[in-house]
Design an enzyme around this catalytic site. Structure first.
Site, mmCIF file in Angstrom:
data_model
loop_
_atom_site.group_PDB
_atom_site.id
_atom_site.type_symbol
_atom_site.label_atom_id
_atom_site.label_comp_id
_atom_site.label_asym_id
_atom_site.label_seq_id
_atom_site.Cartn_x
_atom_site.Cartn_y
_atom_site.Cartn_z
ATOM 1 N N TRP A 355 0.824 -1.220 0.000
ATOM 2 C CA TRP A 355 0.000 0.000 0.000
ATOM 3 C C TRP A 355 0.855 1.266 0.000
ATOM 4 O O TRP A 355 0.364 2.354 -0.250
ATOM 5 C CB TRP A 355 -0.904 0.018 1.237
ATOM 6 C CG TRP A 355 -0.162 0.298 2.536
ATOM 7 C CD1 TRP A 355 0.945 -0.342 3.008
ATOM 8 C CD2 TRP A 355 -0.463 1.304 3.512
ATOM 9 N NE1 TRP A 355 1.341 0.180 4.226
ATOM 10 C CE2 TRP A 355 0.497 1.192 4.553
ATOM 11 C CE3 TRP A 355 -1.454 2.273 3.618
ATOM 12 C CZ2 TRP A 355 0.483 2.017 5.681
ATOM 13 C CZ3 TRP A 355 -1.452 3.102 4.744
ATOM 14 C CH2 TRP A 355 -0.487 2.966 5.758
ATOM 15 N N ASP A 356 2.149 1.075 0.263
ATOM 16 C CA ASP A 356 3.102 2.191 0.217
ATOM 17 C C ASP A 356 2.895 2.988 -1.071
ATOM 18 O O ASP A 356 3.008 4.208 -1.102
ATOM 19 C CB ASP A 356 4.553 1.667 0.223
ATOM 20 C CG ASP A 356 4.868 0.753 1.399
ATOM 21 O OD1 ASP A 356 3.962 0.018 1.833
ATOM 22 O OD2 ASP A 356 6.021 0.760 1.867
ATOM 23 N N GLU A 485 0.817 -2.065 12.449
ATOM 24 C CA GLU A 485 1.062 -3.513 12.507
ATOM 25 C C GLU A 485 1.380 -4.028 13.912
ATOM 26 O O GLU A 485 1.709 -5.193 14.076
ATOM 27 C CB GLU A 485 2.178 -3.887 11.536
ATOM 28 C CG GLU A 485 1.780 -3.655 10.088
ATOM 29 C CD GLU A 485 2.779 -4.202 9.088
ATOM 30 O OE1 GLU A 485 3.894 -4.572 9.482
ATOM 31 O OE2 GLU A 485 2.438 -4.242 7.883
HETATM 32 C C1 BGC Z 1 5.056 -1.330 7.510
HETATM 33 C C2 BGC Z 1 4.007 -1.437 6.427
HETATM 34 C C3 BGC Z 1 4.674 -1.261 5.084
HETATM 35 C C4 BGC Z 1 5.815 -2.234 4.908
HETATM 36 C C5 BGC Z 1 6.569 -2.029 3.615
HETATM 37 C C6 BGC Z 1 6.160 -2.318 7.251
HETATM 38 O O1 BGC Z 1 7.165 -2.144 8.183
HETATM 39 O O2 BGC Z 1 4.506 -1.568 8.771
HETATM 40 O O3 BGC Z 1 3.024 -0.459 6.621
HETATM 41 O O4 BGC Z 1 3.749 -1.441 4.072
HETATM 42 O O5 BGC Z 1 6.714 -2.048 5.959
HETATM 43 O O6 BGC Z 1 7.141 -0.764 3.573
#
Ligand code: BGC
Length: 758
Positions: A355-356, A485
């Site tokens: 989703w970045d 997360e």
């Molecule tokens: C973050 C996610 C992100 C992913 C890739 C993770 O550490 O919590 O939001 O999409 O990294 O950048």
């Protein structure tokens, strides 16, 4: 190299001494790419065994079977992993029988610089062999912005104080492999078998070629390397092939003062063309300098559209340009590839897209290069069928569910609580479609792709959510994970619910745009339950604590004990590396912005007082262990009038990779955070928001700066905004007329017109 020696300058990242300890990090920072082909910033010499040389093609992956102790329905069978391919930039040099390496002889001079403006990497070395022979070695390379299959390298060796034998070898190194899993779930995989195999090799005049394919995913690639050796009276060449490399070996006698030049034209393709040899030869005929000039012209044009200049803060100036450079070079530009979380600069997160892209990177592209933003959305459109399939697989009766992480459109996340459960990916994509339409007005896109995606994305929520009788019939979304997360599998994640509400509203609005639809989208639209969508909007549940007068991140978040961040030892961060996930999930502790992010993206739906209370509460319990976090907090702090705090967040964001704040730049840069540093200026300091169809600026100047200037593309027009302590100038560089607002004053600019506001 120490951080201090990374000379602060707007257009350079420079090393003026050599430090083996920083080498792997520098390989990431100095990686060059064009969104198709990427080369990590490793030295050319095969004899220097340091770091992790990487050559990647966007979208080229190997399957990696996912292992589960207990496997349940709907768990993905395999991951897709971006693979490290044969390396065509490989060189070896020896003089009078001594091979240039770091173990023998002495480095007398060293300098390396990444030229951000022209996207090239140059190195200067003077080396003295153990027998006292000194050579000057200059190398420069770029990955062509105008020919996506091409990278070029020039390697020049000058004999300084001797005459004697010289051997210069140009190779395609075949012994490259992916990193194997380290003690960090974010990096590497252990392939049981080689991830790719070579099927054919060819040698022809001074040209080398390898054909190969990945072992399980059966994707083909081809690397063609044309070499030119010149500068000496005679040079004899011979081919050599070993298991490690396919080589062209040039041998000759060099006289003091003479220079031997090797030019390499490196061409990677995936069998898109009949005859790459003919292609490379015709490209080669143009010559290194002409190709470089074309490449530089492309970058000059890009900088014209996107540059940000900052007065009074060199380290920030360097950082913002460095970040924009990485984003622009890394992005897939063909509608079938996307942008990896690490931007193809390393193997962190296996090269996956998240989703970045939609929430962090698309805003940057929408305002600086909308054509690229469209390609990123087309990637989602081109994988829509896979998302439809995935929705069915997870038991939904309708709609599409996009993967949390992917390369080819299928889900790769093995740990579903912090992966597949992040259903907000759907709302994020819908948000990016809306932003793209708002800023570009591209109705054709909505007709051909955007609306169809929105309908499918919205149908999924209709299937997933419930009007909960326990909550007075409010629309609730159960068992999902929001952006944070460190809090997984919750009911009514506030971010998700708020974003879905906005998605539904936009989907309904699209019915009134007078879109000319294809018969199949028309049918989809006719079957879409608009009354249900309306009810969802009206009854969407947003968790709120009357006691604290703040939004709750989810239904049960505020019932959990608060994690004591202040008394957690520094060496226990990031927390995910030291605590069982359940320990984290049971506490009020956030890895990254969640409620606060919703309040930025849906800015007009929350009052300033509400934002302040929410910000103050969540700032205390957020670790920013994810690099996607500080930029969002910085923007909100600015909106809330706390410039001091905002600027502290900004420094952390802008220089995350240059100063390696997360200690893992060795595995690749943090692309979303880089885009966050752009948002930090445009959304943060300049305060860009939209009121219906009008862009509104509310500019502020960080006290450390004397001014800043940026350009944004809105509705195919170029608007330049220059902020100084006592005034802001808005200039319409291209386009017929644009109506905008400075704080609450609306005005219209016509082409070439500028207006100064106090
Ligand atoms: C973050 C996610 C992100 C992913 C890739 C993770 O550490 O919590 O939001 O999409 O990294 O950048």
């Amino acid at each position: 190299m120490t951080q201090a020696s990374q000379t602060a300058s707007g257009w350079w990242v420079k090393e003026d001494s050599f430090s083996p300890n920083d080498y792997r990090k520098q390989e990431s920072l100095m990686a060059l790419s064009n969104g198709y082909l990427s080369l990590r910033g490793s030295f050319e010499e095969e004899s220097i065994k340091l770091g992790h040389a990487g050559t990647y093609l966007n979208g080229l992956y190997e399957f990696h079977p996912l292992q589960y102790g207990e496997k349940y329905t709907g768990y993905p069978e395999q991951s897709q992993v971006m693979i490290n391919l044969p390396d065509p930039k490989s060189v070896n040099l020896s003089i009078n029988g001594h091979t240039f390496s770091l173990d023998e002889g002495k480095i007398l001079e060293f300098e390396r610089y990444l030229d951000i403006k022209t996207a090239s990497l140059a190195r200067h070395i003077v080396w003295e062999s153990p027998s006292g022979d000194q050579v000057n070695i200059e190398s420069i390379r770029f990955v062509s912005a105008t020919y996506k299959h091409l990278a070029c390298l020039q390697y020049k060796v000058t004999a300084l104080n001797f005459s004697g034998a010289i051997t210069l070898t140009s190779a395609i190194a075949l012994d490259r492999q992916n990193l194997t899993r380290e003690q960090d779930p974010r990096v590497g995989v252990n392939f049981e078998d080689a991830s790719w195999r070579i099927s054919e090799t060819h040698q022809h005049h001074q040209l080398l070629q390898v054909h190969g394919s990945t072992t399980l995913s059966k994707l083909k690639f081809r690397c063609t390397l044309a070499n030119e050796l010149g500068g000496l009276k005679t040079i004899n060449t011979a081919f050599e092939q070993t298991a490690q490399a396919l080589c062209l070996v040039g041998k000759g006698q060099i006289q003091a003062g003479e220079t031997l030049t090797l030019t390499k034209y490196m061409w990677y393709d995936r069998y898109e063309m009949e005859n790459p040899v003919a292609q490379v030869e015709s490209i080669q005929a143009l010559g290194f300098e002409a190709l470089k000039a074309e490449h530089e012209a492309w970058w000059a044009k890009s900088w014209e559209q996107m540059d940000i200049s900052i007065d009074g803060a060199e380290p920030m100036q360097q950082a913002i340009r460095f970040n924009m450079f990485h984003l622009t070079q890394a992005v897939g530009k063909d509608g079938y590839t996307n942008i990896s979380a690490k931007g193809m600069t390393g193997e962190g997160y296996e090269g996956h897209y998240f989703w970045d892209t939609e929430i962090y990177m698309i805003p940057f592209f929408v305002y600086t290069n909308p054509h690229i933003a469209k390609q990123l959305l087309l990637f989602r459109y081109n994988t829509l069928d896979k998302a439809r399939e995935r929705a069915l697989e997870l038991g939904h009766k309708q709609g599409a569910l996009y993967p949390w992480r992917t390369i080819n459109g299928y889900e790769c996340s093995a740990y579903y609580p912090a992966g597949t459960a992040q259903y907000h990916i759907n709302a994020d994509i819908a948000y990016a479609i809306r932003l793209y339409y708002l800023v570009t007005g591209d109705k054709l896109f909505m007709e051909s792709y955007g609306f169809e995606m929105l309908l499918e994305l919205s149908k999924l929520w209709m299937d997933l959510g419930v009007f909960d009788p326990e909550k007075a019939g409010a629309f609730c979304i159960q068992e999902v994970t929001g952006p944070d997360e460190y809090t997984c599998l919750v009911n009514n994640n506030m971010y998700t619910n708020a974003m879905v509400k906005s998605q539904m509203a936009f989907t309904l609005q699209c019915f009134d745009l007078g879109l000319q639809l294809s018969p199949s989208t028309q049918a989809l639209a006719e079957n879409f339950d608009r009354a249900l969508a309306q009810r969802i909007i009206e009854r969407m549940f947003l968790p709120y604590s009357e006691r604290l007068k703040i939004h709750a991140q989810d239904d049960s978040f505020l019932s959990r004990p608060v994690w004591d961040i202040a008394n957690t030892p520094r060496n226990k961060f990031p927390l995910l590396m030291h605590y069982h996930p359940l320990t984290l999930y049971r506490h009020q502790v956030c890895k990254q912005a969640d409620v606060v992010l919703a309040e930025l993206l849906l800015s007009d739906q929350f009052s300033l007082e509400q934002k302040k209370r929410d910000f103050d509460y969540y700032a205390k319990i957020t670790t920013h262990d994810s690099s996607l976090s500080t930029c969002i907090y910085g923007i909100l702090a600015c909106e809330l009038g706390d410039m001091e705090q905002s600027y502290q967040y900004y420094i952390k964001t802008a220089r995350t990779d240059l100063d390696d704040f997360h200690h893992n730049a060795k595995d690749g840069i943090h692309a979303a955070n880089m885009a966050g540093s752009w948002m930090g200026i445009v959304y943060g300091f300049a305060g860009l928001r939209w009121q219906q169809d009008t862009p509104v600026f509310n500019p502020a100047l960080p006290p450390a700066w004397t001014g800043y200037r940026f350009t944004v593309q809105i509705h195919d027009m170029s608007l330049q905004v220059s902020v100084q302590a006592d005034q802001v100038e808005y200039a319409l560089l291209t386009g017929s007329h644009l109506t905008l607002k400075h704080k609450d004053q609306a005005f219209t600019l016509t082409q070439g017109q500028a207006k100064v506001m106090q």
